[in-house]
Design an enzyme around this catalytic site. Sequence first.
Site, PDB file in Angstrom:
ATOM      1  N   GLU A 582       0.840  -1.201   0.000  1.00 17.59           N
ATOM      2  CA  GLU A 582       0.000   0.000   0.000  1.00 17.59           C
ATOM      3  C   GLU A 582       0.874   1.249   0.000  1.00 17.59           C
ATOM      4  OE1 GLU A 582      -3.408   1.653   3.044  1.00 17.59           O
ATOM      5  OE2 GLU A 582      -3.410  -0.484   2.550  1.00 17.59           O
ATOM      6  N   GLU A 586      -3.351  10.389   3.354  1.00 20.88           N
ATOM      7  CA  GLU A 586      -4.522  10.499   4.215  1.00 20.88           C
ATOM      8  C   GLU A 586      -4.597  11.916   4.767  1.00 20.88           C
ATOM      9  OE1 GLU A 586      -5.527   6.155   5.946  1.00 20.88           O
ATOM     10  OE2 GLU A 586      -3.751   7.087   6.835  1.00 20.88           O
TER      11      GLU A 586
END
Length: 704
Positions: A582, A586
Amino acid sequence: MNIRDVSGAFSRLIFILSRTLVRLLPGGRILAFGMGETRIGAIMVINLDRQPRRWRRVRRELARFRTVDGAPLLSITRRLAAVDARDGRAVAATADVDTIYRIGDQLHVQPDPRLLACFGVDEPVGMTRQEVAVARSHVEVWKAIVAGADEYVLVLEDDIWFRRGAATMIDRGWSAALRHCGAIEGPKFIYFSYADADGTAERINLDDVVFRPLRGLWFLSGYVLSREGAATLLRAMPVVGPVDLWMNFRFEALGALALCSPVILQRQDAGSDNAYSILPYLARAGTIDAGPALASPHRESSGSVLAWTAGGSHEGLAMALSMLGLRVRVYDGDEEEIQANDLPVLFGTFDAIVDPPLAPGALSSIIANTEAKFLLELAPPLASGLGRLPHAQTLILSQHRPSGDRWLCMCAFLGLDRPAEAFPVGAARGLRVFRDDRPDAARRALAVSFRRNAYRLDPSPWVLPPRSNWRPSPHGAEMAATGGQCLADTTTARGSSPFRALVETFPGNRASFEMEGVVHEEEGLRLTVSKGNAGSGRPYRSGAFASVEAFEHGRFEAEIKAASGPGLVTGFFMHRSQPRQEIDIELMGGDPTGMLVNVYFNPGDDGATMAFGYRGTPYRIELGFDATLEVHRYTIDWRPGYIAWSVDGNVVHKRVGWDPTPLPHLPMRLHANLWAPRSEELAGTIDDNALPAAAIFRRVSVWA
């Protein structure tokens, strides 16, 4: 498969103490066992060769009981070696097991509207190697029963115990089974151990002792099977999917029965390395939520490992060492020679180095180290100097050995557990997965002096050790890359978009993603979080979308206005599972002037069930503006050898190999979402009065 809550250390200790005391007490006679056509004449225990402790515990459990004739149950007990998932040849393609089943098969056993809402009934699911091994183990038992002389056999897995009053309950249940089936025909199959599928099992109660299941039972830890029942199962092969799931489709043909209350239970202190194929689907559907974080492979110190490869196009040996839980660094051969005084620092960070360019003094120094271990893919040329390696500390791997043998000999040599996965092909050399491309020590020290990280990193063999005191490497002013071929682009029209809305969730997310959470507007794609509906399983509902295709590197951009409010996170990221990798951006609604970047890495080829990590390697970037007030352009530029994060065209963060992880190397899909973390440490406490809240994605694009 049944998802059980994992008891804490205290409850496991109480269980161990209670079983220790119970072993001192006789269990009594069980009249159902012994000689005779209507009695259970044998017990078969499925046990892995590498689990002798479990076999000893089962023997102690059975030693408490006697047959109708007064003979110990152990006298009619036989051990059958289980098929080991770590043996690649044993779980290879076989006519006995069809490794692909459907979501509809899972729903037949345990109906779940959330799972059905996320996936079609024909969605294929591939069994894990562990599930294949378990299925094949039971098939071998059925074959042994058909070939044997006993009419009825109790089949046990090796992680069981008999509950209090088991002797009486078994006798009552067996008598009832004979009565309902008739003494001549007799029962073909009866569960002594099972778990109701979350209370959804369908059954016909025959009396207060036994029932006839129609569907909805998990586990095959303890069951009685007749020779005719075993023959019935063998005629119905192949087993399709996990064997306890498949058994639900055989109930009618077997005339299956079950005790009204299971008398054989699974131990709470029996660790397991099983991997369940349905878990990722249940997690995405929100059926299961976050539990304890997965721990990375446990290993004792294997000493310093040095490996030399045959120089192929892929780095299988390096990937294999990484899958064993070692921190691995690979060299290309054009680096400066490693001197003897470099070795302590090098092995203070890494456990294994591959193709190291050792200076003669360094080679002599490491040869003198009796704890060092040497791996070679091929026998070394005499001129290389490697011919001096001590034979007792050296293993030469043949490239022509089957993958199972390579794991076997390498793990035995290193003293490490063999993984269930096949021996990897490895990443292409050009991807530089295990290169340490960090700047030199002086520049890293400079980085430490003015950068601080408020977030903890995962304690993982795929992250630099805590003593490295990792901080991001400094980089000068740099403009983000532009141009290239556009591979995908969102528009406000639905049409044939390369992106689709998601109906799912994931562990740790308090929101379920729904189609209604993604709205196409003139301003862009609006993701809205609001209070959830009763019965949805999560207190909030929201929106998410992802690319239809997976991409192997590229530049990924989005114009985003983040959602405002504590407890909310606007995410823009690359993601894959099996193995989990990943790359994240964010934006925290409660900390709107910062951006969290993150990388998760797990080793393995495509399909490897490696999914360790909880925190990843997060780092906060100060933006200098409030990301919830207006739209800004965010970019992830993922290339072989580096990842760069940019905001409004300016690079704000950059990572290279082992900075502080290897870089993801397998294709990933692009995701965007608005979610509500369960962790208040990460995002704060959500304010229900501030809902609904929304994030805007005005344009999302993918560039080669």
